[in-house]
Design an enzyme around this catalytic site. Structure first.
Site, PDB file in Angstrom:
ATOM      1  N   SER B 134       0.834  -1.194   0.000  1.00  0.00           N
ATOM      2  CA  SER B 134       0.000   0.000   0.000  1.00  0.00           C
ATOM      3  C   SER B 134       0.866   1.241   0.000  1.00  0.00           C
ATOM      4  O   SER B 134       1.966   1.255   0.575  1.00  0.00           O
ATOM      5  CB  SER B 134      -0.867  -0.014   1.258  1.00  0.00           C
ATOM      6  N   TYR B 160      -1.831  -0.447  10.897  1.00  0.00           N
ATOM      7  CA  TYR B 160      -2.083  -1.052   9.587  1.00  0.00           C
ATOM      8  C   TYR B 160      -0.943  -0.732   8.620  1.00  0.00           C
ATOM      9  O   TYR B 160      -0.362  -1.615   7.988  1.00  0.00           O
ATOM     10  CB  TYR B 160      -3.415  -0.557   9.009  1.00  0.00           C
ATOM     11  N   LYS B 164       2.177  -3.216   6.708  1.00  0.00           N
ATOM     12  CA  LYS B 164       2.544  -3.317   5.291  1.00  0.00           C
ATOM     13  C   LYS B 164       4.038  -3.045   5.115  1.00  0.00           C
ATOM     14  O   LYS B 164       4.742  -3.729   4.374  1.00  0.00           O
ATOM     15  CB  LYS B 164       1.719  -2.344   4.445  1.00  0.00           C
TER      16      LYS B 164
END
Lengths: 352, 352
Positions: B134, B160, B164
């Site tokens: 992302s 989050y 990644k």
């Protein structure tokens, strides 16, 4: 149950773990130690030798579980069987070179393991943890001496270092999510030495990864010579300069962290350097060890090792100010105690 | 077994996963999908509804396992039961706000899970993986448009995003340790839209975390109004600007990555942005959606949301050059297909 409460020590049978357990027991903490024994010697299914020695040294008993921190059910059972007040979390793989070769093993043990431990703690309402971190989170020094606000996670050249950095980030996020957590991350510089009794010390399996045990094994005759990686660094004598800290000073730093966390206004995440603030070169350490042991240390200068930096040392003033801690033992005591341990235990904890 | 081999798709029942499975099946890949179904609807013990629709759409069959990537034994069994050539790894929790509240759940699912998957891959000799990353790994943009060499991991404001980033770091280390690995990490900007058939699309459970499904649920009458977080950013109209990309374009990017990895000289770790390179503001997206749907979108301007940046968009030129991929669908098609999906499935995959 002792007046200062009960501390669960993960990796309690290891080098830093066992020395910290001594200081905890001597300071009226009850100790539950867990260890998966991958990096320490235990005779058959008995308690690991390091912790037997700690019991002899202190005249006290340690509750011990042969448990891996990735084993959620076993961890949970321990938290449900004891009233645990705090955790000191040492359990981790720690060999830089090995971590480059088998990164997934390191990420599983150190990150997945830590995160499982923290989940079990959260589920059982135990929210105080002292984390065994490392100056390696700073990567290549951008300034010296390194203070706690030196950037972290940039230029960490190996998976071991990254696991320490990642676990720090995880703990920061845990504190943001739940303000009841109290976390102190202690960033060690270079722990060396042994308990002054010579009964416990560093017992690396195979070829030592760190300088001091290597020197010591050369002195005792287990290894022919020491390889010094580079003598063309921009340092006083061309060899790498590090901030060595006596293991007993380091162990006491953990007690100071527990005391700090018990202050009523302490909350959230905090980190402290544990170092002396004083750098010694490889050649200076060899010289000091020669003096302490009366042995000549054979060595050969070889090429630089990838990922090594010239100079690294701590600014330990924050720990002095806020933890009321400072290193008291110098390089001569570090060498003296290492040598005492080595002489009394030429093959480490394993007897034959 | 189809000519292009077999791809294991983790998180295959999810939004990006299901759309990618369509393109894989249409391009002569066999697909094995796994999913733990925490974020998608399955009627009783049946195949998840999204994948049933994919089978209807393509007239082909998907092997599906209800498996969590943290379940090492189950994963291993799948790798031993099928000849798997490559993995596309989508499985992850993905709600930014939730990740701040329950970070350990995110670290367990996304990091421990990924690392378990990679270990099982390694053990079974499957060393090709496309990772669903992302643009959030870039943190606050230091320059625009963002190229792949923009720094990562700095100022990631939520767990989050850190997961990644960490998984990318793990994959880099895996490639250093074993040069047989081939890894492409695709950094998505803002995936929106739905398959042009309207049969599959984004089906968030609860309140949507992302803008487009929220707009769409307001348009269909499931929600009263949209909240726009801040209109005082330094952008064309004061609202945040993002690089939206049609889910089918994004899905095709994964096929291009598989093709790239199959080139004989491809090795190691590589990352590509998947975006259009074009930024649209919140108000522009609302306007475009209004036009596509013929519905007025009620909205209210509220305070900025912590952690949001003013503007983010990709430089997608590396993917164009090396993957021979570029986005072909514009904002009108993104809105049109979202609306088609929403109209045909006012409550998502769940029928009642």
């Amino acid at each position: 149950m002792k007046p200062n409460g009960t501390v669960l020590v993960t990796g309690g049978a290891g080098y830093v773990g066992s020395h910290t357990v001594v200081e905890l027991l001597n300071s009226n903490y009850s100790v539950i130690a867990i260890d998966n024994l991958v990096n320490c010697y235990a005779h058959k299914k008995e308690k690991p030798e390091s912790l037997k020695r700690v019991e002899q040294l202190t005249g006290q008993t340690i509750v011990f579980y042969d448990v891996d921190i990735r084993n959620r059910q076993a961890l949970d059972k321990i938290f449900k069987s004891h009233k645990i007040d705090s955790v000191i979390h040492f359990a981790a793989l720690k060999a830089v070179g090995e971590s480059v070769k088998t990164p997934l093993t390191y990420y599983q043990n150190n990150i997945a393991g830590s995160s499982t431990l923290f989940e079990v703690m959260q589920a059982n309402g135990v929210k105080n943890v002292v984390f065994s971190s490392s100056a390696t989170v700073y990567g290549t020094p951008q300034f010296l001496p390194m203070t706690e606000d030196h950037p972290t996670g940039q230029n960490c050249t190996n998976p071991y270092g990254k696991t320490k950095y990642f676990v720090e980030e995880i703990l920061k996020d845990v504190c943001i999510a739940d303000p009841d957590w109290k976390v102190i991350s202690l960033r060690y510089f270079n722990p060396v030495g042994a308990h002054e009794s010579g009964h416990i010390g560093e017992d690396p399996s195979g070829v030592p990864n760190n300088l001091m045990p290597y020197i010591s094994q050369v002195a005792i005759g287990r290894r022919e010579k020491l390889y010094v990686f580079g003598d063309d660094y921009p340092t006083k004598d061309g060899t790498g300069v590090r901030d060595y800290i006596h293991i007993t000073d380091l162990a006491i730093g953990h007690l100071k962290a527990l005391q700090k966390m018990s202050e009523p206004d302490f909350k959230g995440w905090k980190t402290y350097n544990l170092g002396t603030g004083q750098g010694y070169s490889v050649l200076e350490l060899i010289e000091a060890f020669s003096k302490a042991s009366g042995k000549k240390i054979n060595y050969a200068i070889v090429h630089r090792r990838e990922g090594d930096v010239a100079t690294s040392y701590a600014d330990p003033s924050l720990a002095r100010k806020e933890l009321h801690w400072q290193a008291t033992k110098g390089i001569d005591e570090m060498c003296r105690d290492t040598w005492k341990w080595q002489k009394q235990n030429p093959n480490g904890f394993k007897k034959e």
